[in-house]
Design a protein around this motif. Structure first.
Motif, PDB file in Angstrom:
ATOM      1  N   ILE A 316       9.008  12.440   0.583  1.00 25.98           N
ATOM      2  CA  ILE A 316       9.524  11.146   0.014  1.00 25.98           C
ATOM      3  C   ILE A 316       8.556   9.963   0.297  1.00 25.98           C
ATOM      4  N   LEU A 317       8.177   9.729   1.432  1.00 21.70           N
ATOM      5  CA  LEU A 317       7.172   8.504   1.697  1.00 21.70           C
ATOM      6  C   LEU A 317       5.630   8.725   0.880  1.00 21.70           C
ATOM      7  N   TYR A 318       5.178   9.945   0.857  1.00 18.77           N
ATOM      8  CA  TYR A 318       4.065   9.956   0.012  1.00 18.77           C
ATOM      9  C   TYR A 318       4.432   9.705  -1.377  1.00 18.77           C
ATOM     10  N   SER A 319       5.244  10.306  -1.834  1.00 18.87           N
ATOM     11  CA  SER A 319       5.450  10.181  -3.565  1.00 18.87           C
ATOM     12  C   SER A 319       5.934   8.886  -3.728  1.00 18.87           C
ATOM     13  N   GLU A 320       6.672   8.058  -2.998  1.00 21.98           N
ATOM     14  CA  GLU A 320       6.933   6.638  -3.200  1.00 21.98           C
ATOM     15  C   GLU A 320       5.677   5.865  -3.009  1.00 21.98           C
ATOM     16  N   LEU A 321       4.760   6.128  -1.994  1.00 25.44           N
ATOM     17  CA  LEU A 321       3.942   4.964  -1.731  1.00 25.44           C
ATOM     18  C   LEU A 321       2.471   5.404  -2.379  1.00 25.44           C
ATOM     19  N   GLN A 322       2.246   6.561  -2.973  1.00 28.67           N
ATOM     20  CA  GLN A 322       0.977   6.938  -3.169  1.00 28.67           C
ATOM     21  C   GLN A 322       0.529   6.442  -4.304  1.00 28.67           C
ATOM     22  N   ASP A 323       1.105   5.514  -5.431  1.00 30.80           N
ATOM     23  CA  ASP A 323       0.539   5.058  -6.427  1.00 30.80           C
ATOM     24  C   ASP A 323       0.373   3.580  -6.200  1.00 30.80           C
ATOM     25  N   CYS A 324       0.698   3.167  -5.005  1.00 30.85           N
ATOM     26  CA  CYS A 324       0.340   1.730  -4.942  1.00 30.85           C
ATOM     27  C   CYS A 324      -1.000   1.337  -4.558  1.00 30.85           C
ATOM     28  N   GLN A 326      -2.178  -1.012  -2.767  1.00 32.88           N
ATOM     29  CA  GLN A 326      -2.913  -1.692  -1.717  1.00 32.88           C
ATOM     30  C   GLN A 326      -2.637  -0.667  -0.458  1.00 32.88           C
ATOM     31  N   LEU A 327      -1.944   0.479  -0.663  1.00 28.44           N
ATOM     32  CA  LEU A 327      -1.677   1.687   0.298  1.00 28.44           C
ATOM     33  C   LEU A 327      -2.483   2.819   0.012  1.00 28.44           C
ATOM     34  N   ARG A 328      -2.956   3.479   1.050  1.00 33.37           N
ATOM     35  CA  ARG A 328      -3.160   4.822   0.895  1.00 33.37           C
ATOM     36  C   ARG A 328      -2.460   5.833   2.075  1.00 33.37           C
ATOM     37  N   PRO A 329      -1.159   6.168   1.599  1.00 32.85           N
ATOM     38  CA  PRO A 329      -0.722   7.209   2.423  1.00 32.85           C
ATOM     39  C   PRO A 329      -1.414   8.592   2.873  1.00 32.85           C
ATOM     40  N   ILE A 330      -1.324   8.991   4.069  1.00 33.96           N
ATOM     41  CA  ILE A 330      -2.176  10.108   4.306  1.00 33.96           C
ATOM     42  C   ILE A 330      -0.823  11.391   4.600  1.00 33.96           C
ATOM     43  N   MET A 331      -0.979  12.185   3.815  1.00 36.04           N
ATOM     44  CA  MET A 331       0.302  13.176   3.927  1.00 36.04           C
ATOM     45  C   MET A 331       0.183  14.051   5.419  1.00 36.04           C
ATOM     46  N   MET A 336       6.071  14.054  13.586  1.00 34.34           N
ATOM     47  CA  MET A 336       7.135  13.247  12.943  1.00 34.34           C
ATOM     48  C   MET A 336       6.481  12.029  12.499  1.00 34.34           C
ATOM     49  N   TYR A 337       5.305  11.987  12.074  1.00 30.56           N
ATOM     50  CA  TYR A 337       4.679  10.682  11.759  1.00 30.56           C
ATOM     51  C   TYR A 337       3.741  10.683  10.447  1.00 30.56           C
ATOM     52  N   MET A 338       3.565   9.666   9.682  1.00 33.19           N
ATOM     53  CA  MET A 338       2.739   9.520   8.678  1.00 33.19           C
ATOM     54  C   MET A 338       1.896   8.165   8.909  1.00 33.19           C
ATOM     55  N   MET A 339       0.650   8.298   8.724  1.00 30.77           N
ATOM     56  CA  MET A 339      -0.167   7.201   8.749  1.00 30.77           C
ATOM     57  C   MET A 339      -0.435   6.626   7.385  1.00 30.77           C
ATOM     58  N   VAL A 340      -0.631   5.261   7.379  1.00 33.31           N
ATOM     59  CA  VAL A 340      -0.604   4.995   6.150  1.00 33.31           C
ATOM     60  C   VAL A 340      -1.815   3.814   6.037  1.00 33.31           C
ATOM     61  N   GLU A 341      -2.809   3.594   5.192  1.00 36.49           N
ATOM     62  CA  GLU A 341      -4.032   2.631   5.174  1.00 36.49           C
ATOM     63  C   GLU A 341      -3.631   1.278   4.585  1.00 36.49           C
ATOM     64  N   ILE A 342      -3.725   0.404   4.933  1.00 39.30           N
ATOM     65  CA  ILE A 342      -3.399  -0.975   4.524  1.00 39.30           C
ATOM     66  C   ILE A 342      -4.655  -1.781   3.935  1.00 39.30           C
ATOM     67  N   LEU A 399       6.786  -1.614  -1.474  1.00 39.17           N
ATOM     68  CA  LEU A 399       6.165  -1.891  -2.706  1.00 39.17           C
ATOM     69  C   LEU A 399       6.748  -3.117  -3.473  1.00 39.17           C
ATOM     70  N   GLU A 400       7.767  -3.634  -3.349  1.00 37.53           N
ATOM     71  CA  GLU A 400       7.934  -5.090  -3.613  1.00 37.53           C
ATOM     72  C   GLU A 400       6.780  -6.114  -3.201  1.00 37.53           C
ATOM     73  N   PHE A 401       6.959  -5.727  -1.674  1.00 36.17           N
ATOM     74  CA  PHE A 401       6.087  -6.719  -1.024  1.00 36.17           C
ATOM     75  C   PHE A 401       4.655  -6.713  -1.597  1.00 36.17           C
ATOM     76  N   CYS A 402       4.186  -5.524  -1.540  1.00 41.46           N
ATOM     77  CA  CYS A 402       2.887  -5.465  -2.233  1.00 41.46           C
ATOM     78  C   CYS A 402       2.619  -5.847  -3.725  1.00 41.46           C
ATOM     79  N   ALA A 403       3.647  -5.540  -4.455  1.00 41.25           N
ATOM     80  CA  ALA A 403       3.477  -6.209  -5.831  1.00 41.25           C
ATOM     81  C   ALA A 403       3.382  -7.395  -5.670  1.00 41.25           C
ATOM     82  N   GLN A 404       4.287  -8.275  -4.968  1.00 40.33           N
ATOM     83  CA  GLN A 404       4.372  -9.710  -4.871  1.00 40.33           C
ATOM     84  C   GLN A 404       3.050 -10.324  -4.456  1.00 40.33           C
ATOM     85  N   HIS A 405       2.326  -9.644  -3.373  1.00 40.69           N
ATOM     86  CA  HIS A 405       1.068 -10.389  -3.121  1.00 40.69           C
ATOM     87  C   HIS A 405      -0.194  -9.742  -3.880  1.00 40.69           C
TER      88      HIS A 405
END
Length: 424
Positions: A316-324, A326-331, A336-342, A399-405
């Motif tokens: 869920i996290l990966y599919s929701e964030l992968q196309d943003c 400003q972000l790079r989620p690493i599957m 119990m964790y995911m790292m996401v590059e900002i 995603l809303e936060f990233c879109a606004q910025h």
């Protein structure tokens, strides 16, 4: 009445002064001012019991309940009940790695097992090699004990595998041990067996033992990732584990240290491990008494169901964030964790991931954990034990936060792009 100012403050010890929990320090200094119009969504807490959607199986509860009727009220051997150590040895024995109760040391959680291992092998003039990014408690333990550390890097572009050349470059005559985490907190990675063997080969080349933080052992979504102790033929391994994560009872504070030592190189170390267990006269006896039934009676279906839920959360996290942009989620591959590059260069008015987190809290009431506490900048760690509805809502807000910025960045970029044309 005003209290007099004391001019002769009582000093604290070197041990106390150098004991620092990086997570506690970060949270205490982080500007947490959630948006009052939005519910506060915490994606930062690595405790599977927080939301009530990950609960221990009934076999675990009944095992402890039954132990209440036994005579487990007094002191037991400091390194653990014999029956509990026998059960742990049997549970982790494989055809290649046969264990007995003498190889098991029970501690107050995996954190305490790590403390015992690091304290036994490290010293003020003998450093331990730690992963970067890595669990911040390693530094807390080392600082408390006066053990120097060096950091070897994990590659975020290759499923957080170890940079073996860099690891080898850090080894010298004062290296005490290599500490590995598999599966990983904070990365959610799980080494392949081949990569585990490559790490073991480096340790064997230099005659070093391995401390293996394997609290998430068995919690791999796919593939075959095994204990370092099982795989090692010649390198002695101190494997640290416990009930906290796989059995979903982190508050019960029972862990263990397993000495994998096929050639007797840990003969002196074993005595040290026993003495270090005696510092706190052993861990929770009631839970220790339940260990044999916990390990024998919990069905495989429970472990499978837990991993299915964790993997779904990761997807869920990966599919929701992968196309943003400003972000790079690493599957993740486990734990119990995911790292996401900002990608802070694509965000307006945000200089680093700390500002990203603070503004995300202020504007959207979403709290991921900044990954600088794990040794890597411009990443955040998200937990996978959050209920699906909260995960999706958190993703929507991020995603809303990233879109606004992002919109501000694009406007700024467009002005920059047309300025040469205007000047010509």
């Amino acid at each position: 009445m005003r209290q007099p100012v004391c001019k002769n403050l009582v000093p604290i010890s070197h041990c106390a002064e150098h004991t620092l929990n990086p997570i506690r320090k970060l949270v205490d200094n982080l500007k947490i001012n959630p948006n009052p119009d939005k519910s506060f969504l915490r994606l930062s807490i690595g405790d599977p019991s927080v939301f009530g959607n990950f609960n221990p199986p009934p076999e675990v509860i009944s095992a402890v309940s039954e132990a209440l009727t036994t005579s487990c009220y007094g002191y037991v051997p400091a390194h653990g009940l014999v029956a509990a150590r026998e059960a742990i040895a049997q549970y982790y024995t494989t055809p290649k790695s046969t264990l007995t109760s003498e190889d098991i040391y029970i501690a107050s959680g995996c954190s305490d097992a790590l403390r015992i291992a690091m304290d036994c092998l490290g010293d003020s003039d003998r450093h331990i090699l730690l992963p970067r990014p890595g669990f911040s408690l390693y530094q807390t333990i080392a600082g408390n004990r006066g053990i120097p550390v060096k950091f070897y890097d994990l590659d975020p572009n290759n499923n957080w595998t170890v940079n073996l050349k860099q690891l080898e470059s850090l080894i010298d005559g004062n290296t005490a041990a290599i500490l590995v985490t598999n599966p990983s907190n904070p990365c959610g990675s799980a080494f392949s067996v081949q990569h585990q063997l490559e790490i073991i080969a480096v340790a064997e080349k230099y005659g070093l033992p391995i401390i293996a933080d394997e609290i998430y052992q068995g919690m791999v979504f796919e593939g075959d990732s095994r204990s370092f102790g099982e795989l090692s033929d010649n390198v002695p391994v101190l494997s640290c584990g416990g009930l906290a994560k796989r059995w979903l009872v982190p508050g019960w504070r029972v862990g263990w240290l397993i000495a994998h030592d096929r050639h007797g190189r840990l003969a002196t170390v074993r005595g040290g491990l026993t003495r270090l267990c005696q510092v706190i006269i052993g861990s929770n006896v009631l839970v220790q008494a339940a260990i044999p039934k916990i390990l024998a009676n919990v069905p495989q279906s429970f472990y499978t169901a837990t991993l299915t839920k964790l993997k779904k959360a990761a997807e869920i996290l990966y599919s929701e964030l992968q196309d943003c942009p400003q972000l790079r989620p690493i599957m993740p591959q486990g734990a119990m964790y995911m790292m996401v590059e900002i990608k802070v260069d694509m965000l307006e008015d945000i200089a680093n991931h700390m500002e990203f987190v603070e503004k995300l809290i202020t504007e959207q009431s979403v709290f991921p954990l900044p990954a600088n506490i794990f040794g890597i900048p411009n990443y955040v760690r998200l937990v996978l034990t959050v209920p699906e509805d909260i995960l999706r809502e958190a993703c929507h807000r991020i995603l809303e936060f990233c879109a606004q910025h992002k919109a501000k960045v694009l406007r700024k970029k467009s002005r920059t792009d047309i300025s040469p044309m205007l000047s010509s």
